[in-house]
Motif scaffolding. Structure first.
Motif, PDB file in Angstrom:
ATOM      1  N   LYS A 119       0.857  -1.189   0.000  1.00 56.31           N
ATOM      2  CA  LYS A 119       0.000   0.000   0.000  1.00 56.31           C
ATOM      3  C   LYS A 119       0.889   1.234   0.000  1.00 56.31           C
ATOM      4  O   LYS A 119       1.793   1.348   0.822  1.00 56.31           O
ATOM      5  N   ILE A 120       0.656   2.133  -0.945  1.00 55.65           N
ATOM      6  CA  ILE A 120       1.429   3.369  -1.017  1.00 55.65           C
ATOM      7  C   ILE A 120       0.485   4.543  -1.216  1.00 55.65           C
ATOM      8  O   ILE A 120      -0.658   4.370  -1.647  1.00 55.65           O
ATOM      9  N   ARG A 121       0.958   5.714  -0.882  1.00 53.78           N
ATOM     10  CA  ARG A 121       0.194   6.906  -1.213  1.00 53.78           C
ATOM     11  C   ARG A 121       1.102   7.888  -1.931  1.00 53.78           C
ATOM     12  O   ARG A 121       2.297   7.977  -1.652  1.00 53.78           O
ATOM     13  N   LEU A 122       0.507   8.602  -2.869  1.00 56.37           N
ATOM     14  CA  LEU A 122       1.231   9.554  -3.694  1.00 56.37           C
ATOM     15  C   LEU A 122       0.905  10.964  -3.230  1.00 56.37           C
ATOM     16  O   LEU A 122      -0.268  11.318  -3.064  1.00 56.37           O
ATOM     17  N   LEU A 123       1.943  11.752  -3.010  1.00 56.04           N
ATOM     18  CA  LEU A 123       1.771  13.133  -2.583  1.00 56.04           C
ATOM     19  C   LEU A 123       2.615  14.042  -3.471  1.00 56.04           C
ATOM     20  O   LEU A 123       3.528  13.584  -4.159  1.00 56.04           O
ATOM     21  N   SER A 124       2.305  15.321  -3.426  1.00 53.06           N
ATOM     22  CA  SER A 124       3.079  16.294  -4.188  1.00 53.06           C
ATOM     23  C   SER A 124       3.246  17.560  -3.357  1.00 53.06           C
ATOM     24  O   SER A 124       2.295  18.016  -2.710  1.00 53.06           O
ATOM     25  N   LEU A 153       2.508  19.015   1.670  1.00 51.85           N
ATOM     26  CA  LEU A 153       2.218  18.165   0.524  1.00 51.85           C
ATOM     27  C   LEU A 153       0.724  17.911   0.467  1.00 51.85           C
ATOM     28  O   LEU A 153       0.032  17.946   1.487  1.00 51.85           O
ATOM     29  N   ILE A 154       0.248  17.624  -0.737  1.00 47.57           N
ATOM     30  CA  ILE A 154      -1.154  17.285  -0.907  1.00 47.57           C
ATOM     31  C   ILE A 154      -1.267  15.834  -1.342  1.00 47.57           C
ATOM     32  O   ILE A 154      -0.480  15.347  -2.161  1.00 47.57           O
ATOM     33  N   LEU A 155      -2.215  15.133  -0.750  1.00 41.24           N
ATOM     34  CA  LEU A 155      -2.443  13.732  -1.086  1.00 41.24           C
ATOM     35  C   LEU A 155      -3.111  13.637  -2.452  1.00 41.24           C
ATOM     36  O   LEU A 155      -4.156  14.241  -2.690  1.00 41.24           O
ATOM     37  N   LEU A 156      -2.482  12.889  -3.350  1.00 34.19           N
ATOM     38  CA  LEU A 156      -3.036  12.702  -4.692  1.00 34.19           C
ATOM     39  C   LEU A 156      -3.906  11.457  -4.754  1.00 34.19           C
ATOM     40  O   LEU A 156      -5.021  11.490  -5.265  1.00 34.19           O
ATOM     41  N   SER A 157      -3.384  10.341  -4.249  1.00 35.19           N
ATOM     42  CA  SER A 157      -4.150   9.094  -4.271  1.00 35.19           C
ATOM     43  C   SER A 157      -3.449   8.046  -3.424  1.00 35.19           C
ATOM     44  O   SER A 157      -2.278   8.194  -3.066  1.00 35.19           O
ATOM     45  N   THR A 158      -4.192   6.986  -3.121  1.00 34.16           N
ATOM     46  CA  THR A 158      -3.651   5.827  -2.410  1.00 34.16           C
ATOM     47  C   THR A 158      -3.798   4.615  -3.318  1.00 34.16           C
ATOM     48  O   THR A 158      -4.861   4.396  -3.906  1.00 34.16           O
ATOM     49  N   LYS A 220      -6.400  11.373 -14.238  1.00 35.29           N
ATOM     50  CA  LYS A 220      -7.722  10.807 -13.986  1.00 35.29           C
ATOM     51  C   LYS A 220      -7.663   9.620 -13.027  1.00 35.29           C
ATOM     52  O   LYS A 220      -8.512   9.478 -12.137  1.00 35.29           O
ATOM     53  N   THR A 221      -6.647   8.784 -13.184  1.00 31.78           N
ATOM     54  CA  THR A 221      -6.572   7.550 -12.398  1.00 31.78           C
ATOM     55  C   THR A 221      -5.940   7.753 -11.033  1.00 31.78           C
ATOM     56  O   THR A 221      -6.424   7.230 -10.030  1.00 31.78           O
ATOM     57  N   TYR A 222      -4.839   8.523 -10.990  1.00 32.67           N
ATOM     58  CA  TYR A 222      -4.079   8.655  -9.748  1.00 32.67           C
ATOM     59  C   TYR A 222      -4.054  10.076  -9.190  1.00 32.67           C
ATOM     60  O   TYR A 222      -3.481  10.299  -8.126  1.00 32.67           O
ATOM     61  N   GLY A 223      -4.630  11.031  -9.905  1.00 27.56           N
ATOM     62  CA  GLY A 223      -4.594  12.417  -9.444  1.00 27.56           C
ATOM     63  C   GLY A 223      -3.256  13.085  -9.656  1.00 27.56           C
ATOM     64  O   GLY A 223      -2.998  14.161  -9.115  1.00 27.56           O
ATOM     65  N   ILE A 224      -2.371  12.470 -10.448  1.00 27.70           N
ATOM     66  CA  ILE A 224      -1.027  13.010 -10.665  1.00 27.70           C
ATOM     67  C   ILE A 224      -1.077  14.123 -11.705  1.00 27.70           C
ATOM     68  O   ILE A 224      -1.500  13.907 -12.842  1.00 27.70           O
ATOM     69  N   PHE A 225      -0.649  15.319 -11.306  1.00 30.75           N
ATOM     70  CA  PHE A 225      -0.654  16.455 -12.225  1.00 30.75           C
ATOM     71  C   PHE A 225       0.725  17.093 -12.340  1.00 30.75           C
ATOM     72  O   PHE A 225       0.880  18.138 -12.971  1.00 30.75           O
ATOM     73  N   THR A 226       1.735  16.479 -11.747  1.00 28.92           N
ATOM     74  CA  THR A 226       3.080  17.049 -11.735  1.00 28.92           C
ATOM     75  C   THR A 226       4.110  15.933 -11.718  1.00 28.92           C
ATOM     76  O   THR A 226       3.800  14.790 -11.355  1.00 28.92           O
ATOM     77  N   ASN A 227       5.341  16.268 -12.118  1.00 29.58           N
ATOM     78  CA  ASN A 227       6.429  15.293 -12.051  1.00 29.58           C
ATOM     79  C   ASN A 227       7.037  15.207 -10.654  1.00 29.58           C
ATOM     80  O   ASN A 227       7.817  14.297 -10.366  1.00 29.58           O
ATOM     81  N   ASP A 228       6.700  16.164  -9.812  1.00 33.38           N
ATOM     82  CA  ASP A 228       7.256  16.208  -8.456  1.00 33.38           C
ATOM     83  C   ASP A 228       6.387  15.351  -7.538  1.00 33.38           C
ATOM     84  O   ASP A 228       5.439  15.836  -6.913  1.00 33.38           O
ATOM     85  N   ILE A 229       6.704  14.070  -7.473  1.00 32.41           N
ATOM     86  CA  ILE A 229       5.889  13.110  -6.732  1.00 32.41           C
ATOM     87  C   ILE A 229       6.675  12.561  -5.544  1.00 32.41           C
ATOM     88  O   ILE A 229       7.850  12.224  -5.658  1.00 32.41           O
TER      89      ILE A 229
END
Length: 292
Positions: A119-124, A153-158, A220-229
């Motif tokens: 389980k991981i979460r993506l933040l930016s 940081l803001i949570l993008l997705s889990t 759309k899938t992961y909420g990723i809008f930047t390369n800084d993850i």
């Protein structure tokens, strides 16, 4: 890039009753589920502590190799004292490791092992100005803002389970396309003639369109809008390679217990008694079983 539908993202893998989820074949070896962590803070500490123990073991092995290569008695004596000091530090930290995680790295640190993220979460990272803008949106949640020291940081997705390898694959594809664009633009600057420039320009257009499509999918899938993850691991499984004798003994015990009670897929694996010599042996090769 493989697109993930809502249905696919919500699928829960169901283990077959015939599959032993405590064993995993990887890189021509059989691994056993040695330890499972499902709490984020524990996972963070475990990764840090495991890295410390790996560094200790690497130093001990390196010193042992240098002792064997020592030319003079004095050099050998100095290296032996350094090895003993490092080994003493290793044992001290390993005792603390066992208190926390109920396992000693001495039993498996020299064997092939790896940590599988479950389980991981993506933040930016975000600025206060961006946070103020996000707060105006209908879907904003204050709990999605995470503080790490002076950084926000803001949570993008889990992401969990089988979706993690797919996410990693998609990220590699996007990164490869971004690298390709950089190389193509450099090639366009040095193209010898107009035809060569045109071929490169066509390729740039093709890669750009594909990258835009994949970037939209990642958003759309992961909420990723930047390369800084920033990737945070929330849970994982430590897998440790089994010796042939251990695997045989494990299978025999499993088969003999089938008639007594059905195996539970989520139950922790019964760890076989260690055959390998302890770390004091300082062996760089695969551990060999002791003779009876």
């Amino acid at each position: 890039m493989t697109q993930i539908t809502d249905t696919e993202s919500k699928k829960t893998p169901v283990a077959s009753p015939e599959v032993d989820t405590n064993l995993l074949t990887h890189d021509s070896k059989v691994f056993i589920r040695w330890l499972e962590i499902s709490e984020a803070n524990t996972m963070l500490r475990f990764q840090r502590d495991l890295e410390v123990m790996r560094n200790h073991s690497a130093k001990v092995v390196q010193l042992a190799q240098r002792i064997e290569q020592a030319v003079t008695p004095n050099e050998k004596d100095v290296l032996t004292k350094a090895r003993d000091t490092e080994l003493q530090n290793y044992r001290k930290n390993d005792a603390e490791f066992e208190l926390v995680y109920k396992t000693k790295t001495d039993d498996w640190i020299l064997r092939p092992h790896f940590l599988q993220n479950t389980k991981i979460r993506l933040l930016s990272p975000v600025s206060d100005d961006i946070i103020d803008k996000l707060r105006k949106g209908p879907d904003f949640k204050e709990s999605d803002i995470v503080a790490r020291g002076n950084q926000k940081l803001i949570l993008l997705s889990t992401v969990e389970g089988d979706q993690i390898p797919l996410l990693e694959r998609n990220l590699r594809i996007v990164q490869a396309q971004q690298t390709s664009l950089i190389q193509l633009r450099a090639a366009q600057q040095t193209a010898a003639d107009a035809d060569a420039k045109k071929r490169v320009a066509d390729e740039i257009e093709k890669v750009t369109k594909s990258l835009q499509t994949n970037a939209e999918l990642m958003l759309k899938t992961y909420g990723i809008f930047t390369n800084d993850i920033v990737v945070e691991n929330l849970g994982g499984i430590l897998w440790v390679a089994l010796l042939e004798e251990e695997l045989k003994r494990y299978v025999e015990k499993r088969e003999s217990s089938k008639g007594a009670k059905p195996a539970t897929a989520a139950a922790p694996a019964p760890v076989p008694a260690a055959i390998a010599p302890k770390f004091e042996a300082v062996k760089t090769e695969a551990p060999k079983p002791k003779k009876a």
